[in-house]
Design an enzyme around this catalytic site. Sequence first.
Site, PDB file in Angstrom:
ATOM      1  CG  ASP A 101     -43.480 -55.823 -35.846  1.00  0.00           C
ATOM      2  OD1 ASP A 101     -44.605 -56.574 -35.713  1.00  0.00           O
ATOM      3  OD2 ASP A 101     -43.302 -54.667 -35.558  1.00  0.00           O
ATOM      4  CG  ASP A 208     -48.534 -58.069 -37.549  1.00  0.00           C
ATOM      5  OD1 ASP A 208     -48.703 -56.788 -37.283  1.00  0.00           O
ATOM      6  OD2 ASP A 208     -48.773 -58.563 -38.457  1.00  0.00           O
ATOM      7  CD  GLU A 265     -51.743 -54.911 -34.883  1.00  0.00           C
ATOM      8  OE1 GLU A 265     -51.928 -53.864 -35.511  1.00  0.00           O
ATOM      9  OE2 GLU A 265     -51.332 -55.871 -35.537  1.00  0.00           O
ATOM     10  CG  HIS A 342     -45.952 -49.255 -38.060  1.00  0.00           C
ATOM     11  ND1 HIS A 342     -46.182 -50.003 -36.763  1.00  0.00           N
ATOM     12  CD2 HIS A 342     -46.306 -50.277 -38.829  1.00  0.00           C
ATOM     13  CE1 HIS A 342     -46.533 -51.140 -36.735  1.00  0.00           C
ATOM     14  NE2 HIS A 342     -46.890 -51.438 -38.096  1.00  0.00           N
ATOM     15  CG  ASP A 343     -50.118 -50.212 -38.594  1.00  0.00           C
ATOM     16  OD1 ASP A 343     -49.247 -49.906 -39.359  1.00  0.00           O
ATOM     17  OD2 ASP A 343     -50.058 -50.901 -37.651  1.00  0.00           O
TER      18      ASP A 343
END
Length: 575
Positions: A101, A208, A265, A342-343
């Site tokens: 990430d 990210d 993202e 994960h979100d």
Amino acid sequence: MTVTIRPWWKDSVVYQIYPASYLDTNGDGVGDIPGITSSLDYIQSIGVDVIWVCPMYDSPQIDMGYDISDYKAVYPPYGTIQDMQKLIAETHRRGMRIILDLVVNHTSHQHQWFQESRSSKDNPKRDWYIWKPAKYDAQGHRKPPNNWRSNFGGSTWTWDELTQEYYLHLFCPEQPDLNWDNLETRKAIYEDAMIYWLDMGVDGFRVDTVNMYSKDPSFPDAPITDPNAEEQDAGLVYCNGPKMKEILSEMNAILSRYDAFTVGECPNTPDISTVVDYVGASAKRLNMVFQFEVVDLGQGKVFKYKSKPFNFQLPELKEAIDMTQSFLTHTDGWTTSFVENHDQARSVSRFGDDSPRWRERSAKMLALLFGSLSGTLFIYQGQEIGMINMPKEWSIDEYKDVDSINYYRMVDRCSKNDAMELAEAQASLQHYARDHARTPMQWSTGFNGGFTADDTPPWMRVNTSTEYINVQDQLKRKDSPLAFWRRVLSMRKQYNESFVHGNFELLDASNPNVFSFVKRRGNRVAVVVCNCSGSENKLPYFNGLDNSKIVLGNVDKPAVTTLQPWEGRAYVLSY
Ligand code: GLC
């Protein structure tokens, strides 16, 4: 014969790992890097090609490692730099790749750069973050520079007593935004966060919040969407600022020296031409992005958790998928297929049915649906065994995510402890919270599900469903969701022209229960039909749908004219 050369990442399947919750090998209740390394054979056996490891950098963990205090160090409970070197080597030895990430919109407030920046107005690093003077209203009250609401609630601005200015943070106050207008800052970010790890051998990054680095220099107020609040949702204002293209091109110049893979993202970007500016092959910026149309379904428009469970209709899901899939047909860009990360809460609980009766059937149907979409496919740890949300009866104290906690506190404050409103907030969190993705991986039965020793308290409680949803059991069963995922991934590889590269054509768009589409490339044609409901439904009529053409389905004896509840089928009509 013409040979098409395709970049490796197009046909890849990526498996995302959340280090804190994967596997604890040293008995401290927190997952670790050696736990990932020791699971590589299992991971490879699913049929994936790439692993994506969520932030494992040093961090005070206010936002689970998305608040980095040192890009070049590993969070000690996860391991060491040597552990990372071993993980990289072991991944490569198996012929897989590894991405990390890249979190560079902000750092932790504990990062040395911010410590220096906040120390005085004339510190050489003052301008590495975004500082602004206060505004004052007619009564002389101090106000932040604008009305932006942070992603985790409250203002995006925090007042710093020492130097008497506000600093910007689009997320927590402990996550100050870096100033990307400063060229020296950019260079330091590239060196520490990218080049250091690329030189160590990683194959790329999940980037990210990729569209937030550049902000409109006038920092305009966001339009009022919540008249009762001081702060307003500002996602559309602070995303995709004027220097985004320049910055991403600059990053790409470094990444391409390493043939590195990037997936950005990309929230708050309804305008397709902006996305094409980022992912178009000719634009040479990012390989692909994650868009949010699918995973945002059902969530509240003003506050994402101000909603009710299952607050969407199937045609909306179809439209959202159609939009992301259309990239392949109408642009020179590439796309992604994903429904968990994960979100996000667990997909079986959000888009399937997590009751004992339909849990596995609907998990397999979702595997078939998302596994037959074009673009690079991403699956999230535990998705391969159909993990589900935390139980409804669990107390709110089991929710550890800063986003969930802040939301619940806000409802508590505003409703003055109103039991109904609190119950609604909890019901919504039980459906949508990020916590559901973060409970430990379910390896086996037993109190801690094999994640850590049974007498060690895990950092987050293990979902009690580990009694019946776990890797150990599913490895033994031919009819398990895990076994089905393997078949989906091998189908995807065998018919990759249709399933990975084919053009998506939605069929029967308004059907409220059945989701059907064609995947076509030249004269290769596949059709996927999924009954997204708990009732039996008529098989929609399409020319050529003959049961002998079914290459994968999730029921034993598919009927000729009807679909069983949560039944999914993939037909290959010609290849
Ligand atoms: C991204 C991450 C999320 C994190 C946020 C702030 O959205 O996926 O987990 O909280 O960025 O870094």
